[in-house]
Design a protein around this motif. Sequence first.
Motif, PDB file in Angstrom:
ATOM      1  N   ILE A 157       0.857  -1.193   0.000  1.00  0.00           N
ATOM      2  CA  ILE A 157       0.000   0.000   0.000  1.00  0.00           C
ATOM      3  C   ILE A 157       0.894   1.244   0.000  1.00  0.00           C
ATOM      4  CG2 ILE A 157      -1.751   1.271   1.342  1.00  0.00           C
ATOM      5  CD1 ILE A 157      -2.673  -1.482   2.389  1.00  0.00           C
ATOM      6  N   LEU A 158       0.658   2.115  -0.969  1.00  0.00           N
ATOM      7  CA  LEU A 158       1.543   3.286  -1.116  1.00  0.00           C
ATOM      8  C   LEU A 158       0.729   4.571  -1.242  1.00  0.00           C
ATOM      9  CD1 LEU A 158       2.704   1.084  -3.736  1.00  0.00           C
ATOM     10  CD2 LEU A 158       4.634   2.161  -2.637  1.00  0.00           C
ATOM     11  N   PRO A 159       0.996   5.578  -0.409  1.00  0.00           N
ATOM     12  CA  PRO A 159       0.317   6.863  -0.587  1.00  0.00           C
ATOM     13  C   PRO A 159       0.761   7.502  -1.904  1.00  0.00           C
ATOM     14  CG  PRO A 159       1.367   6.720   1.562  1.00  0.00           C
ATOM     15  CD  PRO A 159       1.888   5.582   0.755  1.00  0.00           C
ATOM     16  N   GLY A 160      -0.195   8.127  -2.580  1.00  0.00           N
ATOM     17  CA  GLY A 160       0.113   8.714  -3.891  1.00  0.00           C
ATOM     18  C   GLY A 160       0.641  10.131  -3.802  1.00  0.00           C
ATOM     19  N   ASP A 161       0.865  10.642  -2.597  1.00  0.00           N
ATOM     20  CA  ASP A 161       1.269  12.046  -2.478  1.00  0.00           C
ATOM     21  C   ASP A 161       2.684  12.197  -1.931  1.00  0.00           C
ATOM     22  OD1 ASP A 161       0.698  11.142   0.039  1.00  0.00           O
ATOM     23  OD2 ASP A 161      -0.556  12.829   0.626  1.00  0.00           O
ATOM     24  N   HIS A 162       3.555  11.233  -2.242  1.00  0.00           N
ATOM     25  CA  HIS A 162       4.939  11.318  -1.794  1.00  0.00           C
ATOM     26  C   HIS A 162       5.863  11.494  -2.982  1.00  0.00           C
ATOM     27  CE1 HIS A 162       4.002   8.734   2.014  1.00  0.00           C
ATOM     28  NE2 HIS A 162       3.417   9.917   2.028  1.00  0.00           N
ATOM     29  N   VAL A 163       6.958  12.206  -2.777  1.00  0.00           N
ATOM     30  CA  VAL A 163       7.949  12.274  -3.848  1.00  0.00           C
ATOM     31  C   VAL A 163       9.284  11.703  -3.359  1.00  0.00           C
ATOM     32  CG1 VAL A 163       6.874  14.148  -5.135  1.00  0.00           C
ATOM     33  CG2 VAL A 163       8.470  14.723  -3.354  1.00  0.00           C
ATOM     34  N   TYR A 164       9.767  10.710  -4.062  1.00  0.00           N
ATOM     35  CA  TYR A 164      11.042  10.064  -3.776  1.00  0.00           C
ATOM     36  C   TYR A 164      11.327   9.107  -4.918  1.00  0.00           C
ATOM     37  CZ  TYR A 164       7.955   6.215  -2.347  1.00  0.00           C
ATOM     38  OH  TYR A 164       6.984   5.237  -2.325  1.00  0.00           O
ATOM     39  N   SER A 165      12.579   8.686  -4.981  1.00  0.00           N
ATOM     40  CA  SER A 165      12.942   7.704  -5.993  1.00  0.00           C
ATOM     41  C   SER A 165      13.446   6.482  -5.244  1.00  0.00           C
ATOM     42  CB  SER A 165      14.040   8.301  -6.871  1.00  0.00           C
ATOM     43  OG  SER A 165      14.551   7.318  -7.707  1.00  0.00           O
ATOM     44  N   ALA A 166      12.817   5.338  -5.436  1.00  0.00           N
ATOM     45  CA  ALA A 166      13.232   4.167  -4.654  1.00  0.00           C
ATOM     46  C   ALA A 166      13.065   2.893  -5.458  1.00  0.00           C
ATOM     47  CB  ALA A 166      12.387   4.063  -3.385  1.00  0.00           C
ATOM     48  N   ASP A 167      13.939   1.949  -5.136  1.00  0.00           N
ATOM     49  CA  ASP A 167      13.790   0.598  -5.664  1.00  0.00           C
ATOM     50  C   ASP A 167      13.107  -0.205  -4.556  1.00  0.00           C
ATOM     51  OD1 ASP A 167      13.997  -1.926  -6.662  1.00  0.00           O
ATOM     52  OD2 ASP A 167      16.185  -2.006  -6.646  1.00  0.00           O
ATOM     53  N   TYR A 168      11.942  -0.743  -4.844  1.00  0.00           N
ATOM     54  CA  TYR A 168      11.214  -1.481  -3.800  1.00  0.00           C
ATOM     55  C   TYR A 168      11.726  -2.922  -3.639  1.00  0.00           C
ATOM     56  CZ  TYR A 168       7.845   2.352  -4.305  1.00  0.00           C
ATOM     57  OH  TYR A 168       7.248   3.580  -4.365  1.00  0.00           O
ATOM     58  N   THR A 169      12.627  -3.345  -4.539  1.00  0.00           N
ATOM     59  CA  THR A 169      13.076  -4.748  -4.504  1.00  0.00           C
ATOM     60  C   THR A 169      13.618  -5.152  -3.129  1.00  0.00           C
ATOM     61  OG1 THR A 169      13.662  -4.404  -6.799  1.00  0.00           O
ATOM     62  CG2 THR A 169      14.394  -6.463  -5.819  1.00  0.00           C
ATOM     63  N   PRO A 170      14.573  -4.370  -2.539  1.00  0.00           N
ATOM     64  CA  PRO A 170      15.081  -4.814  -1.232  1.00  0.00           C
ATOM     65  C   PRO A 170      14.022  -4.766  -0.124  1.00  0.00           C
ATOM     66  CG  PRO A 170      16.097  -2.716  -1.882  1.00  0.00           C
ATOM     67  CD  PRO A 170      15.305  -3.200  -3.049  1.00  0.00           C
ATOM     68  N   ILE A 171      13.022  -3.885  -0.276  1.00  0.00           N
ATOM     69  CA  ILE A 171      11.979  -3.809   0.768  1.00  0.00           C
ATOM     70  C   ILE A 171      11.155  -5.101   0.731  1.00  0.00           C
ATOM     71  CG2 ILE A 171      10.081  -2.439   1.710  1.00  0.00           C
ATOM     72  CD1 ILE A 171      11.070  -0.065   0.073  1.00  0.00           C
ATOM     73  N   ILE A 172      10.827  -5.514  -0.482  1.00  0.00           N
ATOM     74  CA  ILE A 172      10.025  -6.740  -0.621  1.00  0.00           C
ATOM     75  C   ILE A 172      10.848  -7.943  -0.138  1.00  0.00           C
ATOM     76  CG2 ILE A 172       8.815  -8.225  -2.277  1.00  0.00           C
ATOM     77  CD1 ILE A 172       8.447  -5.572  -3.989  1.00  0.00           C
ATOM     78  N   ALA A 173      12.149  -7.936  -0.506  1.00  0.00           N
ATOM     79  CA  ALA A 173      13.025  -9.051  -0.074  1.00  0.00           C
ATOM     80  C   ALA A 173      13.098  -9.086   1.452  1.00  0.00           C
ATOM     81  CB  ALA A 173      14.415  -8.868  -0.672  1.00  0.00           C
ATOM     82  N   TYR A 174      13.220  -7.907   2.063  1.00  0.00           N
ATOM     83  CA  TYR A 174      13.298  -7.835   3.529  1.00  0.00           C
ATOM     84  C   TYR A 174      12.009  -8.362   4.146  1.00  0.00           C
ATOM     85  CZ  TYR A 174      13.439  -5.709   8.175  1.00  0.00           C
ATOM     86  OH  TYR A 174      13.411  -5.512   9.539  1.00  0.00           O
ATOM     87  N   HIS A 175      10.873  -7.906   3.606  1.00  0.00           N
ATOM     88  CA  HIS A 175       9.570  -8.329   4.124  1.00  0.00           C
ATOM     89  C   HIS A 175       9.468  -9.853   4.100  1.00  0.00           C
ATOM     90  CE1 HIS A 175       5.221  -8.501   4.636  1.00  0.00           C
ATOM     91  NE2 HIS A 175       5.134  -9.186   3.512  1.00  0.00           N
ATOM     92  N   ARG A 176       9.926 -10.430   3.003  1.00  0.00           N
ATOM     93  CA  ARG A 176       9.779 -11.889   2.882  1.00  0.00           C
ATOM     94  C   ARG A 176      10.795 -12.622   3.742  1.00  0.00           C
ATOM     95  NH1 ARG A 176       7.659 -12.010  -3.394  1.00  0.00           N
ATOM     96  NH2 ARG A 176       5.620 -11.217  -2.789  1.00  0.00           N
ATOM     97  N   SER A 177      12.004 -12.043   3.869  1.00  0.00           N
ATOM     98  CA  SER A 177      13.017 -12.760   4.639  1.00  0.00           C
ATOM     99  C   SER A 177      12.706 -12.732   6.133  1.00  0.00           C
ATOM    100  CB  SER A 177      14.404 -12.191   4.369  1.00  0.00           C
ATOM    101  OG  SER A 177      14.563 -11.003   5.097  1.00  0.00           O
ATOM    102  N   THR A 178      12.054 -11.695   6.620  1.00  0.00           N
ATOM    103  CA  THR A 178      11.738 -11.647   8.061  1.00  0.00           C
ATOM    104  C   THR A 178      10.478 -12.459   8.374  1.00  0.00           C
ATOM    105  OG1 THR A 178      10.397  -9.667   7.752  1.00  0.00           O
ATOM    106  CG2 THR A 178      12.681  -9.330   8.430  1.00  0.00           C
ATOM    107  N   GLY A 179       9.705 -12.766   7.343  1.00  0.00           N
ATOM    108  CA  GLY A 179       8.448 -13.478   7.567  1.00  0.00           C
ATOM    109  C   GLY A 179       7.422 -12.578   8.253  1.00  0.00           C
ATOM    110  N   ALA A 180       7.594 -11.245   8.113  1.00  0.00           N
ATOM    111  CA  ALA A 180       6.677 -10.319   8.796  1.00  0.00           C
ATOM    112  C   ALA A 180       5.276 -10.407   8.198  1.00  0.00           C
ATOM    113  CB  ALA A 180       7.204  -8.894   8.663  1.00  0.00           C
TER     114      ALA A 180
END
Length: 529
Positions: A157-180
């Motif tokens: 879920i992502l708010p549409g009113d933010h400005v930044y440049s990011a690669d979500y790949t490591p965030i998804i990898a982190y989410h899956r590796s922690t089992g959160a």
Amino acid sequence: PGTGLGEHSGSFGDPELSRSSLSIWPRGNLTAVVLGGGESDSRRLFPLTQYRTLPAVPFGGAYRIIDLLMSNMLNSGINKIHILTAFNSYSLNRHLQRTYDMSGGVPYGGDGYIEVVANSMSPDSQNWVTGTAGCVRQFMSYFDSNSKNRFIEDIMILPGDHVYSADYTPIIAYHRSTGADLTIVCRPVSGEQACRLGVVKLDAQNRIKTFSEKPSASELPELAMSDDEMRPFMMPTEEALRQQARRRMQTTLASRGSGPLGRLSAGAAKGGARMGGGGGGRVVLDTMTSVDETETRPGTTGYVGSCGIYIFKRSVLSEALKRHFKMQDFGRQIIPELIREGVKVHAYRLPGYWADVGGSVGDFYAANMSLLSDPPSISFNAPINSPFFKFPLTIPASQMMHSRVSGALVSAGCIVNRSDIRNSVIGSRSIIGPNVTIEDSVVFGASHYDHEKPLPRPLGPTFPPMGIGEGSIVRNAILDLNVRVGKNVQLVNKEGVYESADRGVQGMYVRDGIIVLAREAVVPDGTIM
Ligand code: ADQ
């Protein structure tokens, strides 16, 4: 039909591209849900949001705010994107239709798509006006009922009113590796920023122990974290992932009753010290929000603020929204409740620049100005394989005649004549001059040239042409699309007003000390403000 993904990406009908794109959509089992704008931002960002939802507001001269998020998602291999809209969504819809290939399918690896989902009541939600959780609940009711979605494991879920440049790949990898069950993207923030965000407290594994939405100043001391407590959170992502792996190995070895636990812990401690600027040194947090750059020194305390970006296990989200069917907001209600219930919630640190521009006109202005710093907060000169997408305009290069331009971002199709532009963002088709001075300002430009759509001249003393007329001065201002500023106008906030209603001229306001001309505003010759 859609034009593909913008001008950098070539034609998405190209079979070679389509074939190669199959390998760039690794997130097939994750769906992104973008919060496309609630009713409150339309008030906070007025008059920029008078006719459009915030994600559709122009940004950085050539883009709409949503383009940054779309680029982040597509470049991270996310190919299933839903954009939930509630208010003033016409302009957003139109921009998405014209900029991205909304037909889905082949360009997105076969099973991908971009869909705009309008707020609508459902059997699980009978409210018309909803908060962040309320609109996702309405969406989930539709989403869960469709069997084609049964393979989806995670919902981002992502708010549409933010400005930044990011690669979500490591965030998804982190989410899956922690089992959160839920991962919340967070950042270290100052006390002043903390009061405007959700604030979390973490344990040494970056698991969130408490979540407080927009705490008051008196609640802050309770939420502060020391440098030592902050250290695991500040660790670079790769190191955090390695530590997770080590920890899992430790647990496995411990459960087998063997293993060099001491050695493994020492390794982890070394990683921790390295990120802390050599152990005893100064810890400089790589954070910068719309407000300022945050630094903490050893011995001081800091706060960890939520960016409002969540990755939920799909089943956890669905069940939570049903279980707490009266709760309408993630930050105020659902997330604190899930943490109380013992759901596994982790924090992931987003590095680099990030700004929530939905808070005020001042935040939006500051984010635009940050693009002009050296180096810029966001560099749009991205590599060709991860471009920033935008509406592909067919207008010529800008013409600069006898003008001085410094520290500016100037888009295509502008005509600048004998003028001086300093520290400003100038949008497409801006007609400026002669003898105009623009300083510290954001000019959105125009959606067309005057000669393309001539208007009948209304009765009245002046009806200036589109753009900024001869001899005018514009300072600390935001000029929305298609404004007509006459000759010898001074938009300089002469009286130092901080906030004002309409200033006598139709569509002229002051917000946070910044002059704002609403879309299509007409400022007659000689107006001084
Ligand atoms: P806020 O930004 O204050 O805090 P809010 O403005 O309620 O939260 O909504 C977040 C986003 O959701 C905004 O983009 C808003 O437009 C959108 N939204 C709200 N209702 C919507 C609806 N019905 N339909 C579509 N979109 C809708 C949140 C979190 C904090 C966190 C900050 C980070 O609550 O915990 O720190 O974001 O900016």
